[in-house]
Design a protein around this motif. Structure first.
Motif, PDB file in Angstrom:
ATOM      1  N   SER A   1       0.853  -1.269   0.064  1.00 20.43           N
ATOM      2  CA  SER A   1      -0.056  -0.002  -0.134  1.00 20.43           C
ATOM      3  C   SER A   1       0.792   1.356   0.000  1.00 20.43           C
ATOM      4  O   SER A   1       1.968   0.976   0.526  1.00 20.43           O
ATOM      5  CB  SER A   1      -0.817  -0.126   1.160  1.00 20.43           C
ATOM      6  OG  SER A   1      -0.217   0.247   2.340  1.00 20.43           O
TER       7      SER A   1
ATOM      8  N   ARG B   1       0.486   5.366   1.064  1.00 22.98           N
ATOM      9  CA  ARG B   1      -0.332   6.471   1.395  1.00 22.98           C
ATOM     10  C   ARG B   1       0.513   7.953   1.280  1.00 22.98           C
ATOM     11  O   ARG B   1       1.648   7.853   1.502  1.00 22.98           O
ATOM     12  CB  ARG B   1      -0.592   6.259   3.078  1.00 22.98           C
ATOM     13  CG  ARG B   1      -0.917   4.787   3.191  1.00 22.98           C
ATOM     14  CD  ARG B   1      -1.889   4.549   4.413  1.00 22.98           C
ATOM     15  NE  ARG B   1      -1.745   3.226   4.460  1.00 22.98           N
ATOM     16  CZ  ARG B   1      -2.296   2.464   5.599  1.00 22.98           C
ATOM     17  NH1 ARG B   1      -2.908   3.223   6.496  1.00 22.98           N
ATOM     18  NH2 ARG B   1      -2.576   1.508   5.561  1.00 22.98           N
TER      19      ARG B   1
ATOM     20  N   GLU C   1      -1.753  -2.842  -5.765  1.00 25.14           N
ATOM     21  CA  GLU C   1      -0.563  -2.496  -4.957  1.00 25.14           C
ATOM     22  C   GLU C   1       0.097  -1.336  -5.194  1.00 25.14           C
ATOM     23  O   GLU C   1       1.129  -0.815  -4.513  1.00 25.14           O
ATOM     24  CB  GLU C   1       0.472  -3.763  -4.789  1.00 25.14           C
ATOM     25  CG  GLU C   1       1.123  -3.942  -6.050  1.00 25.14           C
ATOM     26  CD  GLU C   1       0.758  -4.895  -7.091  1.00 25.14           C
ATOM     27  OE1 GLU C   1      -0.498  -4.819  -7.037  1.00 25.14           O
ATOM     28  OE2 GLU C   1       1.215  -5.337  -8.057  1.00 25.14           O
TER      29      GLU C   1
ATOM     30  N   GLN D   1      -3.453   5.837  -1.656  1.00 27.67           N
ATOM     31  CA  GLN D   1      -4.585   6.136  -0.641  1.00 27.67           C
ATOM     32  C   GLN D   1      -4.045   7.662  -0.494  1.00 27.67           C
ATOM     33  O   GLN D   1      -3.027   7.853   0.139  1.00 27.67           O
ATOM     34  CB  GLN D   1      -4.712   5.494   0.234  1.00 27.67           C
ATOM     35  CG  GLN D   1      -5.279   4.107   0.133  1.00 27.67           C
ATOM     36  CD  GLN D   1      -4.856   3.284   1.243  1.00 27.67           C
ATOM     37  OE1 GLN D   1      -4.071   2.360   1.272  1.00 27.67           O
ATOM     38  NE2 GLN D   1      -5.659   3.275   2.361  1.00 27.67           N
TER      39      GLN D   1
END
Lengths: 620, 620
Positions: free
Chosen positions: A232, A234, A260, A264
């Motif tokens: 992930s 961010r 992947e 976000q």
């Protein structure tokens, strides 16, 4: 330059140091570091807290205020400037001099027993916190985190944090997609069994995502944090910025190619709580990478057992080794930059005799010529345009009250650079438009010898830059001269003009070994206080070279100058040069003439071309 | 050289690692450092534990034994030697190469989870313990102190600890009485508010008390500890030694001049309990100085709140700056040493063609000539006498099975030195008694250029030695060559031939700035594995110099060679030298001829004088 009056501010700050609104127990000293929450060297106006409290606006310095005293530590580049900008409530602590105490030693010598020293944990780096805390504790004091910044508390008209529009960099400029950079990063994480990396340095975030901003003047970065895991990503950034369709498309926010590689986004401020949440979910063996220069506040969110602090993140290292596209971009940017400077110097030669050119107008003219070049974005740092004695102020910046007129009688030093979409420049030339004195020429020639000694140095793969520093000083030392700053810094590609992890300095910071593709400056100088300053700076690329032998197959490196601006022959005492050094000057000037000459010709800049040809005559 | 067979020893050691007689819980790895309880570089036979277990007998190296593996870390000087002395139960870890893991990283990579790593706390330095312990703990392992040394447990015929007769040094040699040294030390303690200092380094104790011993071959030191307070002095030493009336008188044991200068002696082994007793009586603010290189065992006796660890004790610093008597003594010692070497080289020239001189006999002859000089005590380290390929083994020592015959066809390298009552010498010359090859001359000349670059360097007061290291390498680097050792080490005055806190190295150990009166070696080299070795070493004195300018009144320093032995002209390719370098060689040889010539004349050594005169002809 008149100093800032700080009596009232210091009174208010000392009041805040006892005010239970901000702190549970009164503190006896308060530390105001130079940086922001990202430990940036250049900072946004809202983060200029050290300048606000003491008046000194150089790029490096730490202020400490006790109940009775106020002191500010800075390095040799800024001794003169700091002494002029601070009033007599302040003691200037000249770092690097034998008699100057460290911040820790000074605090220990002035504090009453069992004192509390406060600092904002967001703007002190974790490694600094650790050292300071250890020293204070061993002397019976303690370092305490003061969450409310006490400078902000007394700073009534503090500017807002900027949130400028973002620029996306395509492959044409970046050479590598952000997706490939993420995958490269994850390979390094997997090698070292790391689950997450917290990225706090603004230039690392900008480099990783191939994005640029203009939140901080001269540095094309934007306020953000990033946390990257094995599956992930961010990005913590002001959400307004993510509304831009170009940015959304660039980051594939609405349509990620692979899960992947889906980013976000979250508000800038939420990084603290998000990191807490991530840490709460860590398995017993999971490790989180964070730079030991990240803020103490964020570092301490990661439980010690999971924390894997590094002096330089893998992003910092990857960013330092430029890829072929970046190298080509840097070369192009430097040719354009040389065109602008040839224009400037030709113009100065014509205009100075009229007596109307000042430090400020010359700097403005340099910016004007640069802005005519393709993909110009802005300057890469405030232009140092300095005449005569002002040249001895190493990081001088002309202000209306200090502004001198360029003349035929004084040495002129200009250290300037720009941000282009394809690269960042940083060049210093020292010139005399009349007849330099023998002493000025002598000093200039020693500086030139030092510059050449570094630029032409051949050294084995794996050599750290600090091992080359003395080469730049040998000629000056031999005559009893020196300069009180390092010799070179890493340079970003359309990024910060100062970047780690490599450099050339007598300070043996933990620099990483030089490797092919790294880009650093080579800038020895000599400063005669009250009289003149000399500096000669090229940006140089680390390149492989093949000397006669190859001991243990280690391979050798040398430098290729990217900066291609003539070195004023009038300032050189050629008798002091060896034949090798003369050959270097001639070869350098041949390259300037060939490469920049072709571009001047293409752009139809006839006067500058004539100037270039005249200034690149071979010397005997 | 055949390797030591270690199968059975390793089996026994691994058994001891699980034996509850020595340890409460089995350990999974055992570290065997190089040093003794004083962290000496050269050690007594009873302390050669690392050599005992692995066979490698160089001066630096650490062995680590796990249940399955055995590895030994050493540096570039010893790669070849170590690979020849260890059998295939051992993995050689080449320090300084990129691919070589640190001891910590290697342990972490091979140990099962939650392992215990043992080490004798007396022979690991406090700073090493700290780093190792931290690294292991952060990986879930632990470092445990094993009080019974496990090597001693399996070493059946371990020699006894030596206790040799002590020599007292009068003012004529020492320049300063031990009482004045104590008073100087207490001044420094008072300045830093220190109540006690624990002295563990053997050369510091010998220097402080103007005593010498011969417990360790080549190093005129004796096993002892000292603890000095503001009003008391304790010397821990084998009591038999204190029976000598000369020593009793020198130390004023029976009749101290002042109570605060009265020395209390106690048995060597009682230092631990005595230090415990002193620490039990410390006031809340009292601090104890101890080197961070002192043993972990003794360091941990001092409660952390009272411990003030220093990288170098004030004794180490005071010892490094030689006083005028010591400087004069060092000069005299070097002249005598040069006389002996001139004799040797004149003799070699005559004898080598007969084909009867070997590495060992040449070394013996050197010792014989030295022993004829006044105040000769012994050698300062094992003579490196090496022919052809043996010269490439940087710390080679000729043994019967490796002994080569000197010939007219191979390069001869001799690195040797002696202890005289007035000083310590250390000199390397590389010679060819036939016709050197062009490549040998080329390499020799690069090494000479490096040697001169350091020796003739002018640098500001306050410069650390490591900043000069690259000067020694520049000429080699330019041709793609290098050497894998430092350029210089501090040299004691009738003390250890290697001493801190100054030196010249690419490794940026925390060396102290060079100052006038310090003495270091200048010894660049080049080593062609399997073929030849070249090294050129002088001992040089740091002296003030007055160049043309004096920037910020800092003052400048340079070096004065103390070693005065001709550099073989036949090995020099003069075309590769600059005029300045040629002048340096000629001036150096003029000084050799003048100073050593006068002494050869006085001693009536005619053949050596003729040799000296011939070997010091000016070059064009």
């Amino acid at each position: 330059m008149s100093p800032k009056i700080t009596v009232e501010l210091l009174r208010q700050l000392r009041q805040a140091m006892r005010n239970s609104k901000y702190i549970t127990e009164p503190i006896h000293a308060y530390i105001v570091p130079s940086g922001d929450a990202h430990q940036s060297e250049y900072i946004a106006p809202c983060d200029c807290r050290r300048e606000f409290i003491c008046g000194f606006n150089g790029s490096a310095g730490t202020a400490i205020i006790t109940e009775q005293q106020a002191a500010m530590w800075t390095d040799g580049r800024y001794f003169l400037q700091a002494s002029q900008q601070m009033d007599n409530n302040w003691t200037l602590m000249k770092m690097g001099l034998k008699e100057t105490p460290s911040q820790e030693d000074w605090l220990i010598s002035v504090l009453p027993e069992n004192s509390k020293v406060g600092v904002d944990p967001w703007i002190i780096a974790a490694d600094q916190w650790k050292n300071m805390s250890k020293a204070l504790t061993s002397a019976g004091h303690s370092l305490v985190a003061v969450r409310d910044n006490l400078i902000d508390a007394i700073w009534v008209d503090r500017p807002a944090r900027p949130s400028t529009q973002l620029i996306t960099l395509g492959l044409k400029y970046a050479g590598l997609s952000w997706q490939d950079k993420i995958l490269g990063l994850r390979t390094k994480m997997a090698e070292r069994k790391i689950s997450w990396i917290v990225v706090t340095a603004l230039d690392e975030i900008a480099w990783l995502f191939n994005l640029r901003g203009s939140d901080i003047e001269y540095n094309p970065v934007f306020f953000a944090y990033a946390i990257v895991g094995m599956s992930s990503i961010r990005l913590f950034v002001d959400s307004k910025r993510m509304a831009d369709p170009a940015v959304r498309e660039h980051l594939e926010l609405d349509n990620p190619s692979k899960p992947e590689l889906s980013i976000q986004t979250a508000p800038y401020e939420s990084v603290y709580t998000e990191l807490q949440a991530i840490c709460a979910g860590l398995g017993p063996k999971e490790k989180v990478w964070i730079s030991d220069k990240a803020s103490c506040a964020l570092t301490q969110v990661i439980p010690k057992a999971h924390r894997s602090p590094v002096p330089y993140t893998p992003l910092c290292l990857a960013k330092a080794v430029k890829n072929p596209t970046e190298i080509q971009g840097m070369k192009t940017a430097h040719i354009k930059d040389a065109v602008a400077l040839c224009e400037l110097f030709a113009w100065l030669e014509k205009e100075i005799p009229k007596g109307t050119v000042t430090e400020i107008s010359a700097a403005d003219k340099a910016e004007e010529f640069r802005s005519q070049q393709k993909d110009f974005v802005g300057l890469s740092f405030p232009t140092i345009s300095s005449v005569g004695p002002n040249g001895a102020i190493i990081h001088y910046r002309p202000l209306p009250e200090t502004n001198r007129t360029l003349s035929l009688n004084e040495v002129y030093l200009i250290d300037s650079g720009a941000q282009y979409m394809d690269g960042t420049t940083d060049v210093t030339r020292t010139m005399h438009f009349g007849t330099p004195s023998d002493f000025e020429k002598e000093c200039f020639t020693y500086v030139l010898k030092g510059h050449i000694a570094v630029s032409a140095a051949v050294f084995p793969n794996g050599t750290k830059g600090h091992l080359l520093d003395s080469f730049a000083r040998a000629a000056l030392w031999e005559s009893g001269l020196d300069y009180l700053h390092g010799t070179g810094h890493g340079v970003g590609c359309f990024l910060n003009v100062h970047e780690g992890p490599c450099g050339i300095s007598y300070k043996t910071f933990a620099d990483e070994p030089l490797e092919a593709g790294m880009i650093v400056s080579d800038e020895p100088g000599y400063y005669e206080d009250g009289s003149f300053g000399i500096r000669l700076e090229n940006v140089v690329l680390v390149v492989p070279t093949k000397p006669k032998y190859n001991y243990r197959n280690r391979g050798s490196l040398t430098f290729e100058p990217l900066t291609l601006v003539p070195i004023q022959l009038k300032m050189i005492n050629t008798d002091l040069l060896t034949q090798k050094e003369r050959d270097w000057v001639n070869e350098y000037h041949r390259k300037c003439r060939e490469t920049v000459g072709a571009e001047l010709e293409r752009q139809g800049r006839k006067e500058a071309l004539d100037w270039l040809i005249r200034e690149t005559q071979p010397i005997a």
